[in-house]
Motif scaffolding. Sequence first.
Motif, PDB file in Angstrom:
ATOM      1  N   SER A  74      42.699  42.516  57.501  1.00 30.02           N
ATOM      2  CA  SER A  74      41.380  43.045  57.160  1.00 30.02           C
ATOM      3  C   SER A  74      40.318  41.954  57.294  1.00 30.02           C
ATOM      4  O   SER A  74      40.571  40.783  56.985  1.00 30.02           O
ATOM      5  CB  SER A  74      41.367  43.594  55.734  1.00 30.02           C
ATOM      6  OG  SER A  74      42.240  44.694  55.616  1.00 30.02           O
ATOM      7  N   VAL A  75      39.123  42.354  57.718  1.00 24.91           N
ATOM      8  CA  VAL A  75      38.042  41.402  57.956  1.00 24.91           C
ATOM      9  C   VAL A  75      36.792  41.855  57.217  1.00 24.91           C
ATOM     10  O   VAL A  75      36.425  43.035  57.250  1.00 24.91           O
ATOM     11  CB  VAL A  75      37.732  41.287  59.472  1.00 24.91           C
ATOM     12  CG1 VAL A  75      36.527  40.377  59.710  1.00 24.91           C
ATOM     13  CG2 VAL A  75      38.950  40.772  60.233  1.00 24.91           C
ATOM     14  N   GLY A  76      36.130  40.916  56.544  1.00 24.58           N
ATOM     15  CA  GLY A  76      34.863  41.194  55.882  1.00 24.58           C
ATOM     16  C   GLY A  76      33.709  40.627  56.692  1.00 24.58           C
ATOM     17  O   GLY A  76      33.850  39.593  57.349  1.00 24.58           O
ATOM     18  N   GLU A  77      32.559  41.301  56.653  1.00 24.29           N
ATOM     19  CA  GLU A  77      31.405  40.873  57.437  1.00 24.29           C
ATOM     20  C   GLU A  77      30.289  40.364  56.533  1.00 24.29           C
ATOM     21  O   GLU A  77      30.125  40.818  55.403  1.00 24.29           O
ATOM     22  CB  GLU A  77      30.882  42.023  58.298  1.00 24.29           C
ATOM     23  CG  GLU A  77      31.867  42.476  59.363  1.00 24.29           C
ATOM     24  CD  GLU A  77      31.293  43.562  60.259  1.00 24.29           C
ATOM     25  OE1 GLU A  77      30.210  44.097  59.916  1.00 24.29           O
ATOM     26  OE2 GLU A  77      31.910  43.874  61.293  1.00 24.29           O
ATOM     27  N   MET A  78      29.508  39.423  57.078  1.00 23.65           N
ATOM     28  CA  MET A  78      28.403  38.832  56.331  1.00 23.65           C
ATOM     29  C   MET A  78      27.275  38.501  57.301  1.00 23.65           C
ATOM     30  O   MET A  78      27.528  38.004  58.403  1.00 23.65           O
ATOM     31  CB  MET A  78      28.885  37.553  55.625  1.00 23.65           C
ATOM     32  CG  MET A  78      27.802  36.744  54.944  1.00 23.65           C
ATOM     33  SD  MET A  78      27.124  37.586  53.510  1.00 23.65           S
ATOM     34  CE  MET A  78      25.685  36.585  53.147  1.00 23.65           C
TER      35      MET A  78
END
Length: 434
Positions: A358-362
């Motif tokens: 899973s990847v989180g974006e900012m």
Amino acid sequence: MGSSIIRRRITRYLNHHPSLLFAASCSLSHRQHALASNPLSSFLHTQPGGGGGGGGGGLPSYMRGAVYWEPNKPLTIEEFHIPRPKAGELLIKTKACGVCHSDLHVLKGEIPFSIPCVLGHEITGEVVEHGPLTDHRIAERLPLGSRVVGSFIMPCGNCSYCSKGHDDLCEDFFAYNRAKGTLYDGETRLFLRGSGKPVYMYSMGGLAEYCVVPANALCVLPEALPYSESAILGCAVFTAYGAMAHAAEVRPGDSVAVIGTGGVGSSCLQIARAFGASYIIAVDIQDEKLQKAKTFGATHTINSTKEDPIQKIIEITGGKGVDVAVEALGKPQTFSQCTQSVKDGGKAVMIGLAQAGSVGEMDINRLVRRKIQIIGSYGGRARQDLPKLMRLAETGIFNLEHAVSRRYTFEEAAKAFQDLNQGNIIGRAIIDIN
């Protein structure tokens, strides 16, 4: 040949080979030391089959444990040889074990782990055996009969991180336990009774009637605290404390938002209140959980299915955002909500585990220009933090009774995780074992 002649010849031989004499002396010294720290150890470790299940000193020969065989299959109760501790380890008669989302991620195949294995990583229990050659100071700190709590991060105490007090980054824990399902000699302590097949350990493998725990992961449980509810101190509260004390460094007057108010998230609310936070904002999708969050210290609640949590948090804080936002779910969407909810210079602390990959974006420009801090936090530091958690619970500053909402029997372990998966558990549930 007479015994006196034999003794004289042995003595002459050893006198001409002093290294052998020294080795024999050391071996005897270690043996005597082990007996001094645990008088039962000689008996327990010299019985027939002592390495694979032969009990002694009141211990049974076998025990039951809940085994995870493959993803999306229910746990089954199996019989094991009694596990045997090695040097620096203790055998614990398990009293209670918490029901945690980390185990659920493994059960659903979202986080890879060695199988078959015994899950369960937040436990209380009674010390029933010290491993042979265990340091006498450990035996003095944790004597037979001690009531104990075990933390899910089990520090080796010797690696480069542990030597600096960063137990939460222990090299051996991640290299052996999380990567291989073993303790720090590369071996499991769990073997099935019928086949002798090895079964791996998630932390100490606490969903069993007995478990082996490295001494550095254990803390004495005060008599005033119950076995059952206190099990959550080893993960839910331990994780929350690590996030609030070490990652967020919450100070009196800080504003805090917690996204996801399950067992760990609700513990974050209580810790934030204990640290003197001003605004304590709980975000969830269930009104029942949000109502319960108020008893944990939430000053404001937001149902994110009915309101935009980012806009609402900014509104509550006078257009600024919070000093600290905590993400306790492990989802890309809530990762984004967490980073967007903090004020300039604020801290977004991530404690929720996600499906592997899973990847989180900012927004990079906001991150750089507004000095946003994104911090990962896996747990507390066992040797430093567990004694502090005992005091918080013993004095009532952290309310264990409010934190635990459901209890299951050992035979209901599979049902407990089914209920957790279906969102039927408010706060934290525990499984009573002995």
